[in-house]
Design a protein around this motif. Structure first.
Motif, PDB file in Angstrom:
ATOM      1  N   ILE A 139      -6.422 -29.539   9.235  1.00 21.65           N
ATOM      2  CA  ILE A 139      -6.852 -28.150   9.048  1.00 21.65           C
ATOM      3  C   ILE A 139      -6.196 -27.535   7.812  1.00 21.65           C
ATOM      4  CG2 ILE A 139      -5.050 -27.081  10.482  1.00 21.65           C
ATOM      5  CD1 ILE A 139      -7.302 -25.268  11.625  1.00 21.65           C
ATOM      6  N   GLY A 140      -5.122 -28.175   7.359  1.00 25.57           N
ATOM      7  CA  GLY A 140      -4.474 -27.717   6.125  1.00 25.57           C
ATOM      8  C   GLY A 140      -3.361 -26.718   6.388  1.00 25.57           C
ATOM      9  N   MET A 141      -2.724 -26.292   5.298  1.00 25.08           N
ATOM     10  CA  MET A 141      -1.568 -25.397   5.392  1.00 25.08           C
ATOM     11  C   MET A 141      -2.042 -23.948   5.320  1.00 25.08           C
ATOM     12  SD  MET A 141       1.605 -25.867   5.941  1.00 25.08           S
ATOM     13  CE  MET A 141       3.140 -24.938   5.960  1.00 25.08           C
ATOM     14  N   ILE A 142      -2.990 -23.579   6.228  1.00 22.58           N
ATOM     15  CA  ILE A 142      -3.401 -22.180   6.267  1.00 22.58           C
ATOM     16  C   ILE A 142      -2.229 -21.346   6.766  1.00 22.58           C
ATOM     17  CG2 ILE A 142      -5.856 -22.695   6.590  1.00 22.58           C
ATOM     18  CD1 ILE A 142      -5.474 -22.063   9.576  1.00 22.58           C
ATOM     19  N   SER A 143      -2.168 -20.111   6.345  1.00 26.04           N
ATOM     20  CA  SER A 143      -1.003 -19.296   6.685  1.00 26.04           C
ATOM     21  C   SER A 143      -1.447 -17.852   6.896  1.00 26.04           C
ATOM     22  CB  SER A 143       0.046 -19.419   5.570  1.00 26.04           C
ATOM     23  OG  SER A 143       1.230 -18.772   5.934  1.00 26.04           O
ATOM     24  N   ILE A 144      -0.703 -16.891   6.342  1.00 25.90           N
ATOM     25  CA  ILE A 144      -1.066 -15.486   6.519  1.00 25.90           C
ATOM     26  C   ILE A 144      -2.417 -15.199   5.867  1.00 25.90           C
ATOM     27  CG2 ILE A 144       1.228 -14.535   6.897  1.00 25.90           C
ATOM     28  CD1 ILE A 144       1.543 -14.080   3.957  1.00 25.90           C
ATOM     29  N   ASP A 145      -3.117 -14.226   6.410  1.00 22.95           N
ATOM     30  CA  ASP A 145      -4.506 -13.929   6.050  1.00 22.95           C
ATOM     31  C   ASP A 145      -4.631 -13.543   4.567  1.00 22.95           C
ATOM     32  OD1 ASP A 145      -7.121 -13.114   5.889  1.00 22.95           O
ATOM     33  OD2 ASP A 145      -7.092 -12.016   7.785  1.00 22.95           O
ATOM     34  N   ALA A 146      -5.405 -14.341   3.807  1.00 22.79           N
ATOM     35  CA  ALA A 146      -5.567 -14.079   2.369  1.00 22.79           C
ATOM     36  C   ALA A 146      -6.660 -13.049   2.090  1.00 22.79           C
ATOM     37  CB  ALA A 146      -5.888 -15.377   1.646  1.00 22.79           C
ATOM     38  N   ASP A 147      -7.491 -12.765   3.090  1.00 19.23           N
ATOM     39  CA  ASP A 147      -8.627 -11.854   2.862  1.00 19.23           C
ATOM     40  C   ASP A 147      -8.316 -10.405   3.226  1.00 19.23           C
ATOM     41  OD1 ASP A 147     -10.208 -14.040   2.088  1.00 19.23           O
ATOM     42  OD2 ASP A 147     -10.635 -14.509   4.190  1.00 19.23           O
ATOM     43  N   LYS A 148      -7.329 -10.215   4.086  1.00 16.96           N
ATOM     44  CA  LYS A 148      -7.052  -8.859   4.562  1.00 16.96           C
ATOM     45  C   LYS A 148      -6.536  -7.970   3.428  1.00 16.96           C
ATOM     46  CE  LYS A 148      -4.643  -6.279   8.156  1.00 16.96           C
ATOM     47  NZ  LYS A 148      -3.819  -6.310   9.369  1.00 16.96           N
ATOM     48  N   SER A 149      -6.973  -6.720   3.442  1.00 18.73           N
ATOM     49  CA  SER A 149      -6.556  -5.762   2.411  1.00 18.73           C
ATOM     50  C   SER A 149      -5.411  -4.902   2.946  1.00 18.73           C
ATOM     51  CB  SER A 149      -7.757  -4.888   2.048  1.00 18.73           C
ATOM     52  OG  SER A 149      -7.423  -3.998   1.023  1.00 18.73           O
ATOM     53  N   TRP A 150      -4.390  -4.706   2.101  1.00 21.87           N
ATOM     54  CA  TRP A 150      -3.216  -3.901   2.473  1.00 21.87           C
ATOM     55  C   TRP A 150      -3.052  -2.765   1.478  1.00 21.87           C
ATOM     56  CZ3 TRP A 150      -0.651  -5.355   6.882  1.00 21.87           C
ATOM     57  CH2 TRP A 150      -0.851  -6.661   7.337  1.00 21.87           C
ATOM     58  N   HIS A 151      -2.642  -1.603   1.966  1.00 22.73           N
ATOM     59  CA  HIS A 151      -2.388  -0.485   1.049  1.00 22.73           C
ATOM     60  C   HIS A 151      -0.923  -0.528   0.611  1.00 22.73           C
ATOM     61  CE1 HIS A 151      -1.692   3.537  -0.548  1.00 22.73           C
ATOM     62  NE2 HIS A 151      -2.998   3.542  -0.807  1.00 22.73           N
ATOM     63  N   ILE A 152      -0.736  -0.606  -0.714  1.00 17.99           N
ATOM     64  CA  ILE A 152       0.612  -0.787  -1.265  1.00 17.99           C
ATOM     65  C   ILE A 152       1.024   0.443  -2.063  1.00 17.99           C
ATOM     66  CG2 ILE A 152       2.042  -2.258  -2.737  1.00 17.99           C
ATOM     67  CD1 ILE A 152      -0.134  -4.356  -2.475  1.00 17.99           C
ATOM     68  N   ASN A 153       2.292   0.816  -1.899  1.00 18.92           N
ATOM     69  CA  ASN A 153       2.897   1.822  -2.769  1.00 18.92           C
ATOM     70  C   ASN A 153       3.828   1.097  -3.740  1.00 18.92           C
ATOM     71  OD1 ASN A 153       1.815   4.246  -1.548  1.00 18.92           O
ATOM     72  ND2 ASN A 153       3.116   3.792   0.207  1.00 18.92           N
ATOM     73  N   ILE A 154       3.451   1.087  -5.008  1.00 15.40           N
ATOM     74  CA  ILE A 154       4.234   0.389  -6.037  1.00 15.40           C
ATOM     75  C   ILE A 154       5.294   1.335  -6.597  1.00 15.40           C
ATOM     76  CG2 ILE A 154       4.136  -0.700  -8.321  1.00 15.40           C
ATOM     77  CD1 ILE A 154       2.877  -2.468  -6.290  1.00 15.40           C
ATOM     78  N   SER A 155       6.530   0.824  -6.743  1.00 18.62           N
ATOM     79  CA  SER A 155       7.625   1.700  -7.190  1.00 18.62           C
ATOM     80  C   SER A 155       8.215   1.278  -8.530  1.00 18.62           C
ATOM     81  CB  SER A 155       8.731   1.727  -6.119  1.00 18.62           C
ATOM     82  OG  SER A 155       9.168   0.424  -5.821  1.00 18.62           O
ATOM     83  N   VAL A 156       7.549   0.341  -9.249  1.00 17.42           N
ATOM     84  CA  VAL A 156       8.016  -0.032 -10.593  1.00 17.42           C
ATOM     85  C   VAL A 156       6.900   0.213 -11.605  1.00 17.42           C
ATOM     86  CG1 VAL A 156       9.669  -1.756  -9.774  1.00 17.42           C
ATOM     87  CG2 VAL A 156       7.321  -2.455 -10.288  1.00 17.42           C
ATOM     88  N   LYS A 157       7.287   0.284 -12.860  1.00 15.43           N
ATOM     89  CA  LYS A 157       6.294   0.499 -13.931  1.00 15.43           C
ATOM     90  C   LYS A 157       6.685  -0.344 -15.140  1.00 15.43           C
ATOM     91  CE  LYS A 157       8.712   4.641 -15.633  1.00 15.43           C
ATOM     92  NZ  LYS A 157       9.911   4.438 -14.845  1.00 15.43           N
ATOM     93  N   ALA A 158       5.795  -0.445 -16.070  1.00 18.38           N
ATOM     94  CA  ALA A 158       6.052  -1.235 -17.292  1.00 18.38           C
ATOM     95  C   ALA A 158       7.322  -0.730 -17.988  1.00 18.38           C
ATOM     96  CB  ALA A 158       4.853  -1.139 -18.231  1.00 18.38           C
ATOM     97  N   GLY A 159       8.162  -1.687 -18.381  1.00 19.64           N
ATOM     98  CA  GLY A 159       9.422  -1.343 -19.051  1.00 19.64           C
ATOM     99  C   GLY A 159      10.631  -1.413 -18.138  1.00 19.64           C
TER     100      GLY A 159
END
Length: 589
Positions: A108-128
Motif C-alpha cells: 500500500i506504500g508509505m501513505i501518511s498524513i492527509d496530503a489533500d486536506k486544506s489547513w488555515h495557516i497564520n504565517i509569522s515570518v516575512k522576506a528578510g
C-alpha cells in the motif's frame, strides 16, 4: 543512491537477505519485491545486506528486486497527526480501512498524513527575516484544543527570501523559502520528515521539579512520577496494566497523549479505539481524541512493524514537545516490543542472551527511555515527554530480563500485584515492591503547592503499611488476639489506608480522578484518626471502644461521599473524629 537495486536471495518471515547491496546504507528505507513492501536495512556485509520488512512477506519470491529510497525510515511530521490512528510505521488506519476493510493490503506504500486536506495557516515570518532550526514560523489550528506550531526543521539556518501570506494551504504547498548559510534554497512545507531512530535535538535538558498529576492516589501521593520522567507498570496477566494506562491517558495533566498499543491483543486495542473518542476531556469538555494520537500495532500485525512502533511513538512525542507541549507517552507493552526484537534476532541467527532475548536488549531499552525528559527546546520554549511503559512478565515474575532491565532505567516502578488484583483492589500497585526515584526532586513542589506536611504524611502512612506487613506474619502464626492493642490498631488503620485511600474506582465519578488537595485531606483525616486512636490506646481504652464503626466507615467512604469540589466537608469528618475521642478521653482519663 536512490536508483540502487539489490536482488533477493533469502526470505525468512520478515527477514530478507539480498545481494548487490554495496550501494545501500545502514538503516536505509527500501522497497522490497514487486509489491514494493516497506523495509529497512539492518546489516551490511560486503555485497550482501539484511532487511527487516514492515509488511507481510507472503508471496515474496527469490530474485525479486530491492530498491533504494536514499533515506532512513522516517515520519512525516505535520498537521493531521493529532486525533489520528496509525499503524507502527505511521500509516493511517482509518484511511486504509476505506481502501481495504479487513486487512492492510500488501504494497500500500508509505501513505501518511492527509496530503489533500486544506489547513488555515497564520504565517509569522516575512522576506528578510533570519530563521533557525526549531523556530516557529506559523501556526495551524490542528484540533479545537491543539495549536500546531510549524517549525523550521532542526539544522537549518538562513534568511527568508519568500513567504506566503496567511491562508488555506495543503501540506504539500511550499510556504517559505530560506537561503541557508551555503546559499542553497530550502523550501519549507507544512511538514518535514524525521528519521524515527534519531532523537530530535534540544537546547538543554532541565531538572524535573514538577509532578505529572494523574488523579490516581497511589501514583500521585505514594509513588509520583515527574514531568519528563519515566515509569514502568509491570504486572502479570489480569493485573490491570492496560486499565492503569487508560486512566493515565484520560486524566494526566499532559497537553498531548501518545498511546502506543504495541503487540497487544486486538480486543484490548479495539476497546481503546472505541472508548477514547467517547471520553470527555476533563480540561476542555471535548473528546479526548482532540489531544491524543493512537498507534495501533496489534499482535497479529507484522512483527517488524511492532519493533518500529515504539520509535514512531517517541518521534511524534518529541515533535510536539519541540512545540512547547508536555507530552505523556504510553507504551503498552514494552514486553511485546522486546519479544519482537527476540523473534527478529532469532531469524537473524544472532547469539541469544538470557531467555533468548538479544544481548542488546538492555541498550535498546535504555535508548528508548533516554528519549524522555524535561527540556529547553531550540526555540526557547519548555516541553517534556513522560514515558510510561507497561511490562508483561510471563507468570508475573519480575526477575525476567525485560522487567529487570526496565527497572534499571526508569525512575518510577509501579509494581502490580496479582493477589491485589484478584481481590478486586485496583489499581493493584503493591506498595511494598513499588518505588519512586523522584521524591527528593518533587518534595519541594508538593510542600509549596499542596501542603507543607504532604510528604511527611505520606511517609507516616507508608510506615504503617510496612508495619502491617510485619505484623501479618505474626498473625499468620499465632492469630490477631495475642497482639497488644497498639499493634491491633496498626492493622485497623492500615486497612483504612488500603481500602479507603489506595483502592480507587475507575467507574465512580468522584473517585476516577482525585485532585491533589483532596488526596492530602484524605491522608490528613486518616492521620487524625490514627493519632487520636493511638492516644486513646495509651490511656487504656479498649480496642472495641476505639474502633467506632461509624467513624471508620465514614473515613473509608469519604472518597465517594465527599465531592471533589466540596472539600470543606472534610472539616465535618475531622470534627466528628475529635468529638468522639474527646468523649472517650474523658471516660479513660
Amino acid at each position: 543512491m536512490e536508483n540502487a537495486t539489490g536482488i533477493i536471495i533469502y526470505i525468512n518471515g520478515p527477514v530478507v537477505k539480498a545481494k548487490n547491496m554495496t550501494a545501500f546504507r545502514m538503516r536505509e528505507m527500501v522497497l522490497v519485491g514487486k509489491n514494493k513492501l516497506i523495509g529497512e536495512v539492518i546489516s551490511l556485509n560486503g555485497d550482501k545486506g539484511t532487511i527487516q520488512v514492515y509488511e507481510e512477506t507472503e508471496g515474496l519470491e527469490i530474485d525479486e528486486e530491492v530498491q533504494s529510497t536514499g533515506k532512513a525510515l522516517s515520519l512525516k511530521l505535520g498537521p493531521g497527526i493529532i486525533g489520528n490512528i496509525f499503524d507502527g510505521i505511521e500509516r493511517p488506519l482509518i484511511k486504509i480501512n476505506e481502501m481495504s476493510k479487513s486487512f492492510i493490503p500488501q504494497g500500500i506504500g508509505m501513505i501518511s498524513i492527509d496530503a489533500d486536506k486544506s489547513w488555515h495557516i497564520n504565517i509569522s515570518v516575512k522576506a528578510g527575516d533570519i530563521v533557525f532550526g526549531g523556530q516557529i514560523y506559523g501556526t495551524v489550528k490542528e484540533t479545537p484544543v491543539v495549536e500546531h506550531r510549524l517549525m523550521v526543521p532542526p539544522g537549518i539556518k538562513g534568511r527568508v527570501i519568500e513567504a506566503v501570506s496567511s491562508g488555506a494551504y495543503s501540506i504539500e504547498n511550499v510556504l517559505v523559502k530560506v537561503e541557508d548559510e551555503k546559499k542553497d534554497i530550502v523550501e519549507l512545507k507544512m511538514y518535514h520528515e524525521w528519521p524515527v531512530r534519531t532523537p530530535r535535538p534540544v537546547k538543554e535538558r532541565m531538572e524535573m521539579l514538577r509532578p505529572l498529576i494523574t488523579g490516581q492516589r497511589v501514583m500521585d501521593t505514594f509513588f509520583p512520577v515527574a514531568k519528563g520522567g519515566t515509569a514502568a507498570i509491570p504486572g502479570g496477566f489480569g493485573t490491570g496494566k492496560t486499565s492503569a494506562q487508560h486512566q493515565l491517558a484520560k486524566w494526566s495533566d499532559a497537553d498531548i497523549i501518545v498511546y502506543v498499543g504495541c503487540g497487544e491483543r486486538g480486543n484490548e486495542m479495539t476497546e481503546v479505539l472505541e472508548e477514547f473518542p467517547e471520553i470527555a476531556d476533563p480540561k476542555t469538555g471535548r473528546p479526548i481524541m482532540d489531544r491524543t494520537v493512537l498507534i495501533a500495532n496489534t499482535s497479529n500485525m507484522p512483527v517488524a512493524a511492532r519493533e518500529a512502533s515504539i520509535y514512531t511513538g517517541i518521534t511524534i512525542a518529541e515533535y510536539y514537545r519541540d512545540m512547547g507541549y508536555h507530552v505523556a507517552m504510553m507504551a503498552d507493552s514494552t514486553s511485546r516490543w522486546a519479544e519482537a526484537l527476540r523473534e527478529i534476532s532469532g531469524r537473524l541467527e544472532e547469539m541469544p542472551a538470557e531467555e533468548g532475548f538479544p544481548a542488546y536488549l538492555p541498550s535498546r531499552l535504555a535508548e528508548f527511555y533516554e528519549r524522555a525528559g524535561y527540556v529547553n527546546n531550540l526555540n526557547g520554549s519548555e516541553g517534556s515527554i513522560t514515558i510510561i511503559g507497561a511490562v508483561s512478565p510471563p507468570g508475573g515474575e519480575f526477575s525476567e530480563p525485560v522487567t529487570e532491565n526496565t527497572r534499571r532505567y526508569v525512575g518510577v516502578f509501579w509494581g502490580l500485584d496479582k493477589e491485589l488484583a484478584y481481590s478486586r483492589h485496583y489499581p493493584a500497585v503493591n506498595w511494598l515492591t513499588s518505588h519512586s526515584g523522584y521524591l527528593s526532586d518533587l518534595s519541594e513542589w508538593y510542600e509549596s503547592n499542596v501542603a507543607p506536611d504532604m510528604m511527611e504524611l505520606r511517609l507516616k502512612m507508608l510506615k504503617i503499611l510496612y508495619e502491617e506487613n510485619r505484623l501479618l506474619e505474626i498473625v499468620k502464626l499465632v492469630g490477631e488476639d495475642v497482639l497488644p492493642d497498639d499493634q491491633r490498631l496498626v492493622l485497623e488503620i492500615s486497612k483504612i489506608i488500603r481500602v479507603g485511600f489506595l483502592q480507587q474506582s475507575a467507574f465512580h465519578k468522584e473517585d476516577t480522578y482525585v485532585p491533589l488537595k483532596k488526596q492530602y485531606l484524605m491522608l490528613k483525616a486518616i492521620n487524625v484518626l490514627y493519632d487520636r486512636s493511638s492516644a486513646a490506646v495509651k490511656r487504656g481504652a479498649p480496642i472495641s471502644k476505639i474502633k467506632n464503626d461509624k467513624i471508620y466507615q465514614d473515613i473509608v467512604k469519604m472518597k465517594y461521599n465527599i465531592p471533589n469540589d466540596k472539600l470543606d466537608m472534610f472539616d465535618e469528618i475531622i470534627k466528628s473524629i475529635n468529638d468522639y475521642y474527646d468523649s472517650l478521653d474523658k471516660q479513660y482519663a
